[in-house]
Design a protein around this motif. Structure first.
Motif, PDB file in Angstrom:
ATOM      1  N   LEU A 167      11.362  -5.044  -5.567  1.00 46.96           N
ATOM      2  CA  LEU A 167      10.112  -4.899  -4.797  1.00 46.96           C
ATOM      3  C   LEU A 167       9.778  -3.416  -4.624  1.00 46.96           C
ATOM      4  CD1 LEU A 167       7.944  -6.445  -3.003  1.00 46.96           C
ATOM      5  CD2 LEU A 167       9.369  -5.776  -1.062  1.00 46.96           C
ATOM      6  N   LEU A 183       6.505  -8.037   2.741  1.00 52.33           N
ATOM      7  CA  LEU A 183       7.828  -7.563   2.311  1.00 52.33           C
ATOM      8  C   LEU A 183       8.942  -8.402   2.908  1.00 52.33           C
ATOM      9  CD1 LEU A 183       8.726  -4.059   3.833  1.00 52.33           C
ATOM     10  CD2 LEU A 183       7.074  -5.628   4.800  1.00 52.33           C
ATOM     11  N   LYS A 192      14.773  -2.505  -3.244  1.00 55.93           N
ATOM     12  CA  LYS A 192      13.433  -2.310  -2.667  1.00 55.93           C
ATOM     13  C   LYS A 192      13.160  -0.806  -2.568  1.00 55.93           C
ATOM     14  CE  LYS A 192      13.623  -6.500   0.213  1.00 55.93           C
ATOM     15  NZ  LYS A 192      15.009  -6.859   0.495  1.00 55.93           N
ATOM     16  N   ILE A 206      15.209  -0.157   2.754  1.00 55.34           N
ATOM     17  CA  ILE A 206      14.360   0.122   1.597  1.00 55.34           C
ATOM     18  C   ILE A 206      14.549   1.589   1.195  1.00 55.34           C
ATOM     19  CG2 ILE A 206      12.330   0.637   3.052  1.00 55.34           C
ATOM     20  CD1 ILE A 206      10.692  -1.030   0.985  1.00 55.34           C
TER      21      ILE A 206
END
Ligand code: APR
Length: 228
Positions: A167, A183, A192, A206
């Motif tokens: 992602l 998310l 991520k 992230i």
């Protein structure tokens, strides 16, 4: 081997270096306008001409803009990944850069639709005027999801995000819901990344790439090589 699915959620920051203003930076779009006056169904009922003027300017800006290196980097990633872009942007710069899977969560400035029947949608590259009527006899309005309106593509976007192998969030302040909640649909433990010139707060683990989108996407391209 099948390509890994790379899901990218983009916002206004990715088009900033193309000369399109963001919404919430200090030189942002909403500075000169009240959101309530131009981007709500109430605004449309109260002063449709003001709303049309606002979006007619946005359309001219988009037509004059060119994709930047961040858009083209995302298009190039399709060589190695199954890239799915979910954008909050109403511009067509991802399309013009060559990306092929793009979902416009908040609508598209180069389309208009009947104010009565949201399925009557058609392309528009000039100004929309009052009196310009859809086939059902209703006034055409910008094909934009306004504040206080449902986001028709959010379930599809959540489904796409939930099946991501990687992602990436890029150029969004993550303050507008339901987009910002996407998310949380990504599976735990997948890689991520977030690319932003000023990393917004999030409670998800992230990897931050704090840089303007054009530079940040180059860094991302390098970091993604480990997943090939
Ligand atoms: N490179 C990378 N990031 C940038 C750049 C840049 N050159 N310039 C600005 N940014 C970042 C800002 O730091 C911020 O995090 O882009 C983000 C822009 O945030 P917003 O202006 O809030 O835009 P966005 O998140 O797309 O807004 C969401 O709100 O107004 C509504 O419907 C509109 O789709 C929009 C939604």
């Amino acid at each position: 081997m099948a390509k890994k699915k790379l899901v990218v959620l983009t916002g206004a920051g990715i088009s900033a270096e193309s000369g399109l203003r963001t919404f919430r930076d200090s030189d942002g779009l909403w500075e000169g306008y009240n959101i309530e006056d131009v981007a709500t169904p109430r605004a449309w009922r109260k002063d449709p001409q003001l709303v049309l003027d606002f979006y007619n300017y946005r359309r001219r800006d988009v037509l004059a803009a060119q994709p930047n290196a961040a858009h083209t980097a995302l298009a190039a990633l399709e060589q190695d990944f199954d890239v799915h872009i979910i954008t909050q942007n109403i511009d067509d710069l991802h399309e013009r850069a060559g990306s092929t899977h793009i979902l416009h969560l908040h609508g598209e400035i180069l389309k208009m639709r009947s104010e009565r029947d949201e399925t009557l949608v058609t392309g528009i590259t000039t100004d929309i005027t009052l009196g310009q009527l859809a086939p059902d006899g209703a006034q055409y309005r910008p094909h934009i999801v306004w504040f206080e309106e449902p986001v028709p593509l959010i379930e599809e976007a959540a489904e796409i995000t939930s099946t991501a192998d990687i992602l990436v969030i890029a150029g969004t302040s993550l303050v507008v819901y339901p987009a910002a909640g996407l998310l949380h649909y990504a599976r735990k433990g997948i890689p991520k990344f977030i690319v932003d010139k000023k990393i917004p707060h999030t409670n998800v683990v992230i990897t931050p790439i704090e840089a303007p989108a054009t530079e940040g996407m180059q860094q991302l391209q390098v970091m993604l090589k480990q997943y090939l």
